[in-house]
Design a protein around this motif. Structure first.
Motif, short mmCIF file in Angstrom:
data_model
loop_
_atom_site.label_atom_id
_atom_site.label_comp_id
_atom_site.label_asym_id
_atom_site.label_seq_id
_atom_site.Cartn_x
_atom_site.Cartn_y
_atom_site.Cartn_z
N ASP A 1 1.38 4.18 -2.99
CA ASP A 1 1.26 5.63 -2.76
C ASP A 1 2.52 6.36 -3.20
O ASP A 1 2.45 7.43 -3.82
CB ASP A 1 0.98 5.91 -1.29
CG ASP A 1 -0.40 5.44 -0.85
OD1 ASP A 1 -1.25 5.16 -1.72
OD2 ASP A 1 -0.62 5.35 0.39
N THR B 1 0.84 -1.20 0.00
CA THR B 1 0.00 0.00 0.00
C THR B 1 0.87 1.26 0.00
O THR B 1 0.64 2.18 -0.78
CB THR B 1 -0.93 0.01 1.23
OG1 THR B 1 -1.75 -1.16 1.20
CG2 THR B 1 -1.81 1.25 1.26
N ARG B 2 1.86 1.27 0.85
CA ARG B 2 2.77 2.43 0.93
C ARG B 2 3.56 2.58 -0.37
O ARG B 2 3.75 3.70 -0.87
CB ARG B 2 3.71 2.27 2.13
CG ARG B 2 4.74 3.35 2.26
CD ARG B 2 4.17 4.62 2.81
NE ARG B 2 5.25 5.57 3.03
CZ ARG B 2 5.19 6.84 2.69
NH1 ARG B 2 4.10 7.33 2.19
NH2 ARG B 2 6.22 7.62 2.88
N GLN C 1 2.93 9.18 -6.20
CA GLN C 1 3.53 10.48 -5.96
C GLN C 1 4.67 10.74 -6.95
O GLN C 1 4.77 11.82 -7.52
CB GLN C 1 4.04 10.55 -4.52
CG GLN C 1 4.64 11.88 -4.14
CD GLN C 1 5.17 11.88 -2.71
OE1 GLN C 1 5.22 10.85 -2.05
NE2 GLN C 1 5.58 13.04 -2.25
#
Length: 172
Positions: A156, A152-153, A160
């Motif tokens: 993200d 998940t990180r 970005q």
């Protein structure tokens, strides 16, 4: 009670800034400034506070001549100099922001890999009995949770990075 409300509303009215200022030409040739629309010839003036963050006033039409409403003239597009905001943002993206985002993503992926290896090493130490099987199952659940958190990180961080790269492509 009504008197208090009246006093309060007058206080608010007195504190409210007046952004719509009209420059009026009088028949005798004198010029006056007022917040009400001009009865004859006049134009609206944009007034900004010292901070420069005032909203633009609404166009004010003259009562005498509805065809020539006193609208603020359209400002020409401000040309940037050689080192304008676009250049600064592009330079920041090229030299700092994109490389930092990449480093953060790759560092996160490396941390996730180390964490998974550490958990796998602990899992391999489980003994071959009921307590060991329970401990192994607990570590497997911990590995799955860590993998989910890591993915998940990472998603993200990738989003970005892609956003920054897209912004840089748009600026070039």
């Amino acid at each position: 009670m009504r008197r208090g409300i009246a006093v309060l509303s007058l206080a608010f009215a007195a504190c409210a800034p007046s952004w719509a200022i009209n420059k009026c030409a009088m028949p005798n040739g004198k010029v006056s400034f007022q917040d009400a629309p001009c009865p004859g010839k006049g134009e609206a003036i944009e007034v900004k506070p010292a901070s420069g963050r005032a909203p633009s006033p609404a166009p004010v039409a003259s009562d005498a001549d509805p065809v020539t409403s006193a609208q603020p003239a359209a400002k020409p597009a401000k040309k940037e100099g050689a080192f304008g905001e676009t250049w600064r943002r592009k330079t920041d993206l090229e030299q700092h922001l994109i490389s930092s985002a990449r480093s953060e993503l790759y560092g996160h992926l490396a941390d996730c890999e180390r964490q998974q290896r550490s958990l796998a090493a602990r899992k391999s130490q489980a003994s071959n009995n009921l307590a060991g099987a329970t401990w192994e199952q607990s570590i497997s659940a911990e590995m799955q949770a860590a993998a989910t958190t890591c993915s998940t990180r990472a998603r993200d961080l990738r989003a970005q990075l892609e956003s920054l790269e897209k912004e840089l492509r748009a600026l070039k």
